[in-house]
Every structure is written in structure tokens, then in C-alpha cells.
Design a protein around this motif. Sequence first.
Motif, short mmCIF file in Angstrom:
data_model
loop_
_atom_site.label_atom_id
_atom_site.label_comp_id
_atom_site.label_asym_id
_atom_site.label_seq_id
_atom_site.Cartn_x
_atom_site.Cartn_y
_atom_site.Cartn_z
N ARG A 178 0.84 -1.19 0.00
CA ARG A 178 0.00 0.00 0.00
C ARG A 178 0.88 1.25 0.00
O ARG A 178 1.97 1.24 0.55
CB ARG A 178 -0.92 0.03 1.23
N GLN A 179 0.36 2.28 -0.61
CA GLN A 179 1.02 3.59 -0.63
C GLN A 179 0.24 4.53 0.27
O GLN A 179 -0.95 4.74 0.07
CB GLN A 179 1.04 4.13 -2.06
N PHE A 180 0.91 5.06 1.28
CA PHE A 180 0.23 5.95 2.22
C PHE A 180 0.53 7.41 1.96
O PHE A 180 -0.29 8.27 2.25
CB PHE A 180 0.64 5.59 3.65
N LYS A 181 1.71 7.70 1.47
CA LYS A 181 2.08 9.10 1.28
C LYS A 181 3.10 9.19 0.17
O LYS A 181 4.03 8.40 0.11
CB LYS A 181 2.65 9.68 2.58
N VAL A 197 -0.33 3.72 13.08
CA VAL A 197 1.07 4.20 13.10
C VAL A 197 1.37 4.96 11.81
O VAL A 197 2.07 5.99 11.84
CB VAL A 197 2.04 3.02 13.29
N ALA A 198 0.85 4.49 10.68
CA ALA A 198 1.06 5.21 9.42
C ALA A 198 0.53 6.63 9.50
O ALA A 198 1.16 7.57 9.00
CB ALA A 198 0.41 4.46 8.27
N SER A 199 -0.63 6.80 10.13
CA SER A 199 -1.19 8.15 10.24
C SER A 199 -0.31 9.03 11.12
O SER A 199 -0.18 10.23 10.86
CB SER A 199 -2.62 8.08 10.80
N GLU A 209 1.89 12.44 9.64
CA GLU A 209 1.67 13.78 10.18
C GLU A 209 2.95 14.61 10.18
O GLU A 209 2.90 15.84 10.22
CB GLU A 209 1.12 13.69 11.61
N PHE A 210 4.09 13.96 10.11
CA PHE A 210 5.35 14.69 10.10
C PHE A 210 5.57 15.28 8.71
O PHE A 210 5.64 14.53 7.72
CB PHE A 210 6.52 13.77 10.48
#
Length: 312
Positions: free
Chosen positions: A147-150, A246-248, A252-253
Motif C-alpha cells: 500500500r502507498q500511504f504518502k 502508526v502510518a497516520s 503527520e510529520f
Amino acid sequence: MDNEQQHSHLMAVIQSGLAIEKRPFLNLARQLQTSEQSILNTLKTWQDNGIIKRMGIIVNHNKLGYSSNAMAVWNIPDENVDAVGEKIKLSGLASLCYRRRRHRHWPYNLFCMIHGKNRESVEKSLQTLINSCGLNDYPHEVLYTLRQFKQCGGQYARTNTTSEHLPTFDRAIINRLQESFPLCKEPYRAVAEELNITEVELLQRLQALLTDKTLTRFGPMYHAGKLGGAFTLAAMAVPQAQFDHVASIVNEFPQVAHNYERDHRLNMWFVVATATPDELDTTLEAIETASGFRVFNMPKQEEFYVGLHLPA
């Protein structure tokens, strides 16, 4: 505004992307109270000095149908890693290739990325790479993206749209502007003439491609080290039940540019870019504290190849 302030402001403004208008550098000059030619001269100097690696578009590989990608890692004896890295560079099969720091529980020091439209094509490219570069005898692992989160601004994208659905017109634009962007007063006109289309058509299509997220950004790729900054790849082992939470936290950084889930014990891999080396250390420590999980820092030690060009 002195030259140093102008340069800092210019870097900050264009790293988020160039304006899609006939004279993109003229408005920059007006903002910085300088001349258009001064902006062009500065950007050309940065390209010549390697501060800007490339001016062009950053594509959303999912939108172009590249739905499978793998990070392949090898444990190469230190005395051989330069030669192997050069072979991978010359093979034309990997889009990125770096030497990175080993860890006690992570013995791998050579990293490369392979992109494909399905897992079968990636596996075929990987096997060809192993055979052609003599990599059969080196321990390795292959970590596929799940998966791609960011990516480049924190946009989560998952789509079934592929490059086969793009008009030929758009494909030509994407392929041309992944290569470079002319530094002249009317750059879009110059590209339009190459593609045998009108400048207005080019501007309209670029804006549409940015709007529908086929392109994630249009601007420079900086060399962090030459700017006095820092850039690293980091990984964490996160239980699946806690992964999304944890991904969220990690996303956030603002220093986190990319974040992917990969199929490995170390399953969260993210890129961190900061203005200074000290900020990098502070950010990684803050991520550890906020997430409650150890961060493995794998900074680049040597760059063999960066040539991420995904044909549409």
C-alpha cells in the motif's frame, strides 16, 4: 532582498511546483523583485552544480498503470559493491540504485527499485537483472509494495486508471516532460513546438493531468546534500493491527515525503527529508517516540543511479 534571501525564497516557492502559465519564471521574478533572466540564470547554475537533479514532472505511477513495484536489496561484500552498482546502473532494468548503511538485523547494503505493470513483469525484470549482473551468489530479498500511504505531498492514491486509457496526446506530454524542462522565458512554447501542438493545448492538458492526480508535481528534484540538508530511507516493524494508526502518525510529520507498506517483517518504509542533518536525527527520534516503534535509519552512502522514467 539580498541574493541569499532571494535564493532561499526561490527554492521554497518552486519546490511545490511551477505555475502552468506561459511565462512561469516571470511571475517568480516579480515575487522576488528581480528579473526573469536572473531567475533563469540561477536555475541553470543550480542544474550545472547538481543542486537541482532534474526539472520536470513527477508522475503518479499508479495512474500510469505501474501497479507493482519492488525494492530489491542485496548483501554485497564492501569491496564489490561499486562494481555491482555500476552493472545495475548500466542494465537499464532498475529505476533507482543506492548503497545504504547496514544494520545488525539488516545485512543488506545495495538497494534498487524495479517498477512494472504487474508482479510478473517485475519478477521477469528482476531475474534478468540477477542473471545479467551476476547477482545469483549474493543473499537478497525482494520487498513488494502493498500500500502507498504518502507520496510527494501526502496524497493517498489507489486507482484502476492506467496509461492505456490516456490519450496519445497526454502520453507524449508525460514522456517528454519526465526528461527535462527547458530553462527559457517561454518554456511551454518550446515544449509545445517539439510536440507539434499549441502552447495553449499543452497548458490545458498539464493542468488537467495535475488536477486528476496523474501528475503529482511539476518542478525541481533537489539534491538535499548539496543544499546542506539531509535525506534518508527509514523502516519500522509494525504489527498489522496497528499499522494504519502508526502510518497516520508518521504521515503527520511534514518531513516525511513517502510512506509505503511492504511485504516484510520491516513492513513500513518511509523517506524523510530535512533542511539540516540535525533536524533529521531529531525527526527520527520524534517518530520513534510518537509511534512507540524503533526506527531503522538507512541513509544513502553512495548513489549509483537515479533514472525514474515511467513511459506512458
